[in-house]
Design a protein around this motif. Structure first.
Motif, short mmCIF file in Angstrom:
data_model
loop_
_atom_site.label_atom_id
_atom_site.label_comp_id
_atom_site.label_asym_id
_atom_site.label_seq_id
_atom_site.Cartn_x
_atom_site.Cartn_y
_atom_site.Cartn_z
N GLN A 1 -4.66 16.13 3.51
CA GLN A 1 -3.59 16.51 4.42
C GLN A 1 -3.09 15.33 5.23
O GLN A 1 -3.90 14.55 5.74
CB GLN A 1 -4.06 17.62 5.37
N GLY A 2 -1.79 15.20 5.32
CA GLY A 2 -1.20 14.12 6.09
C GLY A 2 -1.09 12.82 5.33
O GLY A 2 -0.54 11.86 5.82
N MET A 3 -1.64 12.78 4.09
CA MET A 3 -1.54 11.54 3.30
C MET A 3 -0.51 11.76 2.19
O MET A 3 -0.58 12.76 1.47
CB MET A 3 -2.90 11.21 2.65
N SER A 4 0.43 10.86 2.08
CA SER A 4 1.44 11.04 1.03
C SER A 4 0.78 10.92 -0.34
O SER A 4 -0.19 10.18 -0.52
CB SER A 4 2.55 10.00 1.19
N GLY A 5 1.29 11.67 -1.29
CA GLY A 5 0.74 11.62 -2.65
C GLY A 5 0.85 10.23 -3.25
O GLY A 5 0.00 9.82 -4.04
N ILE A 6 1.86 9.47 -2.84
CA ILE A 6 2.04 8.11 -3.37
C ILE A 6 0.94 7.18 -2.82
O ILE A 6 0.32 6.43 -3.57
CB ILE A 6 3.45 7.60 -3.02
N VAL A 7 0.64 7.33 -1.52
CA VAL A 7 -0.43 6.51 -0.92
C VAL A 7 -1.77 6.89 -1.55
O VAL A 7 -2.60 6.03 -1.88
CB VAL A 7 -0.47 6.70 0.62
N GLU A 8 -2.00 8.20 -1.72
CA GLU A 8 -3.27 8.67 -2.30
C GLU A 8 -3.47 8.07 -3.68
O GLU A 8 -4.55 7.61 -4.03
CB GLU A 8 -3.26 10.21 -2.34
N LYS A 9 -2.40 8.02 -4.47
CA LYS A 9 -2.50 7.46 -5.83
C LYS A 9 -2.80 5.97 -5.78
O LYS A 9 -3.63 5.47 -6.55
CB LYS A 9 -1.20 7.73 -6.61
N GLN A 10 -2.15 5.27 -4.84
CA GLN A 10 -2.41 3.82 -4.70
C GLN A 10 -3.87 3.58 -4.34
O GLN A 10 -4.53 2.71 -4.90
CB GLN A 10 -1.50 3.22 -3.62
N ASN A 11 -4.41 4.39 -3.41
CA ASN A 11 -5.82 4.24 -3.01
C ASN A 11 -6.74 4.46 -4.20
O ASN A 11 -7.75 3.80 -4.35
CB ASN A 11 -6.19 5.24 -1.90
N ARG A 12 -6.38 5.43 -5.05
CA ARG A 12 -7.20 5.75 -6.20
C ARG A 12 -7.18 4.61 -7.22
O ARG A 12 -8.20 4.22 -7.76
CB ARG A 12 -6.67 7.03 -6.85
N THR A 13 -5.99 4.08 -7.48
CA THR A 13 -5.88 3.05 -8.51
C THR A 13 -6.43 1.70 -8.03
O THR A 13 -6.84 0.88 -8.83
CB THR A 13 -4.43 2.89 -9.01
N ASN A 14 -6.46 1.49 -6.67
CA ASN A 14 -7.00 0.24 -6.14
C ASN A 14 -8.53 0.24 -6.07
O ASN A 14 -9.14 -0.79 -5.88
CB ASN A 14 -6.46 -0.04 -4.73
N SER A 15 -9.15 1.45 -6.17
CA SER A 15 -10.61 1.48 -5.99
C SER A 15 -11.35 1.40 -7.32
O SER A 15 -10.79 1.46 -8.37
CB SER A 15 -11.03 2.75 -5.26
#
Ligand SMILES: N=c1c2ncn([C@@H]3O[C@H](COP(=O)(O)OP(=O)(O)OP(=O)(O)O)[C@@H](O)[C@H]3O)c2ncn1[C@@H]1O[C@H](COP(=O)(O)O)[C@@H](O)[C@H]1O
Length: 117
Positions: A103-117
Motif C-alpha cells: 500500500q502506498g507504493m507505486s507498482g512501477i517502484v515495486e517492480k524496480q525494487n524487485r528487479t534491483n534485488s
C-alpha cells in the motif's frame, strides 16, 4: 459507471464464503453433497485447474460479454481462488499482509525494487 469500492456487505459475504470453505475442508458438509469438499479432496492441482478455467472465462467475459456475465464469472473465479488457497493451506490474512505491504507504493517502484534485488 459504478465505482470499485465495495460496501460492508461484500466483506460479510466473502467472510461467510471463506468460513463455509473452511467448514467443508473440515468435513462439515451438512446432509447435502458438497462440491467444495469434492474439489478439496482432489488436491491443489485440480483446484488450480478449475481456477484457471474460471480465470479464462472471466477474461473472456471482461473482453466482450455483458456487465452481469462479468460479475457472475468473477464470482465463480473468487470462489475457486478461495478453494485453491484453502487447498494449499494459505490464509486470506497472508494474502492481506502481502497487499498491505504494497500500500502506498507505486507498482512501477515495486517492480524496480524487485528487479534491483
Ligand atoms: N460460490 C460457490 C460456487 N461458485 C461456483 N460453484 C460451482 O463450481 C462449479 C463450476 O462449474 P463447472 O461446470 O466447471 O463444474 P463441473 O464441471 O461440475 O466441475 P468438474 O467436474 O470439472 O470439477 C459448479 O458446480 C458451481 O456450482 C460454486 N460452488 C459453491 N459455492 C459456494 O460454496 C458454498 C458451499 O458449496 P458446497 O460445498 O457445494 O456445499 C455454496 O453455498 C456457495 O456459497
Amino acid at each position: 459507471m459504478a465505482k470499485l469500492t465495495p460496501t460492508d456487505s461484500l466483506y460479510k459475504t466473502l467472510t461467510h464464503l471463506a468460513e463455509t470453505i473452511d467448514e467443508r475442508a473440515n468435513g462439515n458438509t451438512s446432509d447435502q453433497p458438497s462440491y467444495t469438499a469434492k474439489l478439496l479432496s482432489a488436491g491443489p492441482s485440480k483446484c488450480a485447474k478449475k481456477m484457471g478455467e474460471e480465470a479464462i472465462e472471466t477474461v473472456l467475459a471482461i473482453a466482450s460479454e455483458s456487465d452481469q456475465e462479468v460479475a457472475d464469472e468473477t464470482a465463480d473465479l473468487l470462489y475457486h481462488l478461495f478453494v485453491a488457497l484453502r487447498s494449499r493451506g494459505i490464509s486470506l490474512d497472508s494474502v492481506g499482509e502481502s497487499l498491505a505491504k504494497r500500500q502506498g507504493m507505486s507498482g512501477i517502484v515495486e517492480k524496480q525494487n524487485r528487479t534491483n534485488s
